[in-house]
Design a protein around this motif. Structure first.
Motif, PDB file in Angstrom:
ATOM      1  N   UNK A  35      21.391 -61.438   0.725  1.00  0.00           N
ATOM      2  CA  UNK A  35      21.736 -61.575   2.141  1.00  0.00           C
ATOM      3  C   UNK A  35      21.909 -63.050   2.455  1.00  0.00           C
ATOM      4  N   UNK A  36      23.010 -63.398   3.091  1.00  0.00           N
ATOM      5  CA  UNK A  36      23.291 -64.797   3.414  1.00  0.00           C
ATOM      6  C   UNK A  36      23.225 -65.023   4.915  1.00  0.00           C
ATOM      7  N   UNK A  37      22.492 -66.065   5.298  1.00  0.00           N
ATOM      8  CA  UNK A  37      22.446 -66.501   6.692  1.00  0.00           C
ATOM      9  C   UNK A  37      22.822 -67.973   6.726  1.00  0.00           C
ATOM     10  N   UNK A  38      23.660 -68.334   7.667  1.00  0.00           N
ATOM     11  CA  UNK A  38      24.124 -69.714   7.772  1.00  0.00           C
ATOM     12  C   UNK A  38      23.461 -70.376   8.970  1.00  0.00           C
ATOM     13  N   UNK A  39      22.773 -71.489   8.703  1.00  0.00           N
ATOM     14  CA  UNK A  39      22.124 -72.285   9.747  1.00  0.00           C
ATOM     15  C   UNK A  39      22.799 -73.657   9.735  1.00  0.00           C
ATOM     16  N   UNK A  40      23.919 -73.780  10.421  1.00  0.00           N
ATOM     17  CA  UNK A  40      24.656 -75.032  10.368  1.00  0.00           C
ATOM     18  C   UNK A  40      25.171 -75.284   8.962  1.00  0.00           C
ATOM     19  N   UNK A  41      24.783 -76.437   8.390  1.00  0.00           N
ATOM     20  CA  UNK A  41      25.241 -76.740   7.027  1.00  0.00           C
ATOM     21  C   UNK A  41      24.215 -76.342   5.971  1.00  0.00           C
ATOM     22  N   UNK A  42      23.214 -75.526   6.353  1.00  0.00           N
ATOM     23  CA  UNK A  42      22.245 -74.982   5.403  1.00  0.00           C
ATOM     24  C   UNK A  42      22.476 -73.481   5.282  1.00  0.00           C
ATOM     25  N   UNK A  43      22.657 -73.017   4.066  1.00  0.00           N
ATOM     26  CA  UNK A  43      22.849 -71.589   3.811  1.00  0.00           C
ATOM     27  C   UNK A  43      21.561 -71.010   3.231  1.00  0.00           C
ATOM     28  N   UNK A  44      21.099 -69.932   3.804  1.00  0.00           N
ATOM     29  CA  UNK A  44      19.900 -69.251   3.296  1.00  0.00           C
ATOM     30  C   UNK A  44      20.324 -68.007   2.524  1.00  0.00           C
ATOM     31  N   UNK A  45      19.981 -67.974   1.244  1.00  0.00           N
ATOM     32  CA  UNK A  45      20.254 -66.821   0.395  1.00  0.00           C
ATOM     33  C   UNK A  45      18.948 -66.064   0.187  1.00  0.00           C
ATOM     34  N   UNK A  46      18.908 -64.819   0.606  1.00  0.00           N
ATOM     35  CA  UNK A  46      17.686 -64.029   0.481  1.00  0.00           C
ATOM     36  C   UNK A  46      17.878 -62.913  -0.534  1.00  0.00           C
ATOM     37  N   UNK A  47      16.989 -62.865  -1.520  1.00  0.00           N
ATOM     38  CA  UNK A  47      16.988 -61.774  -2.477  1.00  0.00           C
ATOM     39  C   UNK A  47      16.720 -60.484  -1.713  1.00  0.00           C
ATOM     40  N   UNK A  82      28.177 -73.337  -1.977  1.00  0.00           N
ATOM     41  CA  UNK A  82      28.660 -74.709  -2.184  1.00  0.00           C
ATOM     42  C   UNK A  82      30.145 -74.803  -1.848  1.00  0.00           C
ATOM     43  N   UNK A  83      30.934 -73.820  -2.277  1.00  0.00           N
ATOM     44  CA  UNK A  83      32.372 -73.825  -1.992  1.00  0.00           C
ATOM     45  C   UNK A  83      32.644 -73.747  -0.497  1.00  0.00           C
ATOM     46  N   UNK A  84      31.750 -73.084   0.235  1.00  0.00           N
ATOM     47  CA  UNK A  84      31.921 -72.944   1.680  1.00  0.00           C
ATOM     48  C   UNK A  84      31.383 -74.140   2.453  1.00  0.00           C
ATOM     49  N   UNK A  85      30.911 -75.154   1.736  1.00  0.00           N
ATOM     50  CA  UNK A  85      30.505 -76.390   2.389  1.00  0.00           C
ATOM     51  C   UNK A  85      29.032 -76.545   2.678  1.00  0.00           C
ATOM     52  N   UNK A  86      28.179 -75.706   2.090  1.00  0.00           N
ATOM     53  CA  UNK A  86      26.737 -75.855   2.310  1.00  0.00           C
ATOM     54  C   UNK A  86      26.269 -77.223   1.817  1.00  0.00           C
ATOM     55  N   UNK A  87      25.493 -77.902   2.643  1.00  0.00           N
ATOM     56  CA  UNK A  87      24.905 -79.185   2.240  1.00  0.00           C
ATOM     57  C   UNK A  87      23.506 -79.002   1.676  1.00  0.00           C
ATOM     58  N   UNK A  88      22.951 -77.822   1.892  1.00  0.00           N
ATOM     59  CA  UNK A  88      21.640 -77.481   1.350  1.00  0.00           C
ATOM     60  C   UNK A  88      21.501 -75.974   1.324  1.00  0.00           C
ATOM     61  N   UNK A  89      20.631 -75.465   0.429  1.00  0.00           N
ATOM     62  CA  UNK A  89      20.456 -74.025   0.265  1.00  0.00           C
ATOM     63  C   UNK A  89      18.964 -73.691   0.294  1.00  0.00           C
ATOM     64  N   UNK A  90      18.625 -72.638   1.020  1.00  0.00           N
ATOM     65  CA  UNK A  90      17.286 -72.058   0.974  1.00  0.00           C
ATOM     66  C   UNK A  90      17.365 -70.783   0.145  1.00  0.00           C
TER      67      UNK A  90
END
Length: 252
Positions: A5-17, A41-49
């Motif tokens: 499951x992906x949630x986008x918080x601005x330039x931080x993308x959270x990937x949840x198992x 990363x391709x979508x421009x995430x500057x950081x990942x949770x």
């Protein structure tokens, strides 16, 4: 249905198992995680949770699935290759990754966390560690190096040989995790660490990070994992007996 499951918080993308009940790492989940990191990363995430489930971040590899493969060496190699592809995607990610662990992280779950830049664990009776010897496995040299990188060589030896799984407070004390927080606040604290990091000038931060993390990428090189040898060990009678005994305990 996606297992990530992906949630986008601005330039931080959270990937949840998202493979309940315990996010057991089967090949499909591992490959979706690797693709999810690349896509973020391709979508421009500057950081990942990287987040997991409540009370269990990930219980590690899907042992019942692996046992169901029997002596099919090619299928076992493919399954383990998928896991290491996910681990390498985390280790080599060009943007920082914070692990948000709102619960236990044994074995493969711990490996994924060790591949991240920062580890937030729920405060409480939650355990993290490489318990391979407890279930009849031998952690590859490269995986052992990941643990030694964060807790030191001698402490890593003791933890690895015993298959120890320290609880949250002890994990923080020895440096296995970076931060403890209330279980409901784990993803938010992981994002907060990334937000602070991302306030730095981007190029110097990323280049410094890449240099500092070369040993993480190197630890997962094929010659330090020796996958063929690992799969041979998987089939050893001691390993198979220990794994089946573990499943019997869990099933009670």
């Amino acid at each position: 249905m996606s297992l990530i499951t992906t949630r986008v918080h601005g330039d931080i993308h959270e990937l949840q198992l998202a493979r309940p009940p315990v996010n057991a790492l089967n090949p499909l989940l591992c490959l979706e995680l690797a693709h999810g990191i690349e896509r973020a990363v391709m979508q421009g995430a500057a950081g990942i949770v990287l987040a997991g489930g409540p009370k269990v971040f990930s219980a590690g590899l899907d042992v019942p699935y692996l046992l169901s493969l029997g002596d099919d060496r090619d299928a076992l190699l493919q399954a383990w290759s998928a896991f290491f592809r996910a681990a390498r995607a985390l280790a080599a990610c060009p943007v920082p990754v914070a692990a948000a662990m709102a619960g236990h992280a044994p074995a493969g779950g711990c490996v994924l966390a060790l591949c991240c830049d920062y580890r937030v664990l729920a405060d409480g009776p939650y355990r993290i560690g490489l318990n391979e010897t407890q279930v009849g496995l031998v952690a590859p040299e490269g995986i052992q190096a990941l643990l030694a990188r964060v807790v030191g060589a001698h402490r890593a030896e003791r933890l690895l040989v015993e298959g120890a799984m320290p609880e949250a407070r002890e994990a923080l004390r020895i440096g296995l995790v970076d931060e403890l927080t209330d279980i409901d606040d784990v993803p938010a604290r992981a994002r907060a660490w990334l937000e602070q990091l991302l306030q730095l000038p981007s190029m110097p931060m990323r280049e410094t990070r890449a240099i500092a993390r070369r040993d993480v990428v190197a630890a997962l090189a094929p010659e330090r994992i020796e996958l063929e040898r690992f799969v041979e060990q998987w089939s050893h009678p001691d390993t198979q007996a220990a794994l089946r005994a573990m499943l019997a305990r869990i099933g009670k």
